[in-house]
Scaffold this active site. Structure first.
Site, PDB file in Angstrom:
ATOM      1  N   GLY A  38       0.832  -1.209   0.000  1.00  0.00           N
ATOM      2  CA  GLY A  38       0.000   0.000   0.000  1.00  0.00           C
ATOM      3  C   GLY A  38       0.861   1.251   0.000  1.00  0.00           C
ATOM      4  O   GLY A  38       2.089   1.186   0.030  1.00  0.00           O
ATOM      5  N   ILE A  54       0.323  -6.528  11.177  1.00  0.00           N
ATOM      6  CA  ILE A  54      -0.650  -7.174  12.053  1.00  0.00           C
ATOM      7  C   ILE A  54       0.068  -8.177  12.961  1.00  0.00           C
ATOM      8  O   ILE A  54      -0.297  -8.360  14.113  1.00  0.00           O
ATOM      9  CB  ILE A  54      -1.730  -7.899  11.218  1.00  0.00           C
ATOM     10  CG1 ILE A  54      -2.518  -6.879  10.396  1.00  0.00           C
ATOM     11  CG2 ILE A  54      -2.657  -8.709  12.104  1.00  0.00           C
ATOM     12  CD1 ILE A  54      -3.431  -7.509   9.359  1.00  0.00           C
ATOM     13  N   TYR A 143      -3.785 -19.031  -2.438  1.00  0.00           N
ATOM     14  CA  TYR A 143      -4.378 -17.747  -2.051  1.00  0.00           C
ATOM     15  C   TYR A 143      -5.852 -17.946  -1.693  1.00  0.00           C
ATOM     16  O   TYR A 143      -6.314 -17.544  -0.615  1.00  0.00           O
ATOM     17  CB  TYR A 143      -4.238 -16.728  -3.187  1.00  0.00           C
ATOM     18  CG  TYR A 143      -5.122 -15.530  -2.992  1.00  0.00           C
ATOM     19  CD1 TYR A 143      -4.954 -14.702  -1.896  1.00  0.00           C
ATOM     20  CD2 TYR A 143      -6.153 -15.252  -3.891  1.00  0.00           C
ATOM     21  CE1 TYR A 143      -5.797 -13.612  -1.691  1.00  0.00           C
ATOM     22  CE2 TYR A 143      -6.989 -14.165  -3.699  1.00  0.00           C
ATOM     23  CZ  TYR A 143      -6.808 -13.354  -2.593  1.00  0.00           C
ATOM     24  OH  TYR A 143      -7.647 -12.299  -2.387  1.00  0.00           O
TER      25      TYR A 143
END
Ligand code: UDP
Length: 331
Positions: A38, A54, A143
């Site tokens: 990001g 996280i 994924y």
């Protein structure tokens, strides 16, 4: 009453558009993002950005210190089908570990609503097209499997701790903020529409079409492209639904376009040629992924405002033309 939300991955493509939508309705937003994919510049003004992982307990604690949160929305994840075929254990481990740590922290902090960015990749070889929610989950890639695991974990979080969840299975998120404030900027870029547009603009080498020997009318893969602003709107509706119950929705327009059709549409929208060649298939790509969004339309009244592929591509093109370097400042 304004609410406060924690958005992981709020500096990413879909996450940042959701942050914009939450702020627009007067809510407060805390973004937790490690900025590995990001961009700080994609976090809309007014949101608090905590740059951290996280998996780092300190970063998680700093984020939750901004609570109490009305909801946690979890966008941060490794998200490339092709990469997950090359690094299956990293995908499975990281996405599962981070998702579980976040669910656990949400429960520990008394959060009652959790939204998971899930995926069409739950469906590796769908038998019903458009794909309804009751299609058996059978991922075609690690994924997709990692997201399936988290959907299952959320079932246990509700049974044991009462955490309600919305699992939103995005098909192909595309486009850009219609107001031109945000767009799509992945590094490296692997997604079809940005690559097509950059090829049209001469900013990248010709596009490689990944296989033209699929069992589809023109031999190229068919996907359901959905405008990122329509996805954001679906999240707002899902948050309302979560005040009473958990939900699982497939999210797309219900119309599929082949890679060749995307190229042709981009040529019309941009007025330029899209140079391209045909290469081998990309591992893990199912031939056709098209969503049935009937359930969210009927239950929550969601209706896409920008269902046309032309509009989706036009918004992506407008942002890219205005930001040829994406979120990076030109030197
Ligand atoms: N695709 C392609 N060339 C590229 C990138 C993507 O032919 O350089 C194809 C890909 O095989 C898939 C479709 O475009 O059929 C959409 O791929 P994307 O990576 O954008 O999204 P995904 O479907 O993997 O989520």
């Amino acid at each position: 009453m304004p609410e406060t939300h924690l958005v992981t991955g709020g500096a990413g493509f879909v996450g940042s558009h959701l942050v914009l939508a939450l702020l627009a309705r007067g809510d407060r937003v805390v973004v937790l993002d490690d900025l590995s994919t990001g961009h700080a510049a994609a976090v809309p003004e007014g949101a608090v950005l905590i740059a951290g992982r996280i998996g780092d307990p300190d970063a998680l604690a700093r984020a939750f210190a901004h609570g109490p949160f009305a909801s946690v929305l979890h966008f941060a994840a490794l998200s490339l089908v092709g990469d997950s075929m090359r690094e299956p254990y990293r995908y499975l481990a990281e996405n599962a570990k981070n998702g579980l740590a976040l669910i656990e922290a949400a429960v520990a902090h008394g959060v009652t609503r959790f939204v998971l960015s899930s995926t069409a990749a739950l469906f590796g070889a769908p038998t019903t097209i458009p794909i309804p929610e009751d299609e058996p989950i059978d991922p075609g890639s690690p994924y997709g499997e990692s997201k399936a695991w988290l959907e299952r974990a959320l079932i246990w979080a509700e049974r044991i701790h009462g955490l309600r969840s919305a699992c939103l299975r995005y098909f192909n998120a595309a486009g850009a903020d219609p107001g031109g404030r945000l767009g799509e900027d992945h590094r490296p870029e692997t997604h079809l529409i940005p690559l097509v547009l950059d090829a049209a603009a001469g900013r990248r080498p010709p596009l490689t079409v990944f296989g033209d020997d699929y069992p589809t009318p023109d031999g190229t893969c068919i996907r359901d492209y959905i405008h990122v602003a329509d996805l954001a709107e679906a999240h707002l509706l899902a948050l309302e639904a979560l005040t009473t119950r958990s939900v699982r929705y497939n999210l797309g327009n219900g119309t599929g376009y082949s890679v060749r059709e995307v190229i042709a549409t981009a040529e019309r929208v941009t007025g330029r040629r899209v140079p391209h060649t045909v290469g081998p298939r990309r591992a893990g790509d199912p031939p056709v992924l098209v969503a049935s969004s009937r359930r969210i339309r009927e239950e929550l009244g969601w209706a896409p405002r920008y269902p046309e592929l032309e509009t989706i591509i036009a918004h992506a093109w407008a942002w890219r033309q205005a930001h040829p370097d994406g979120y990076r400042q030109p030197r």
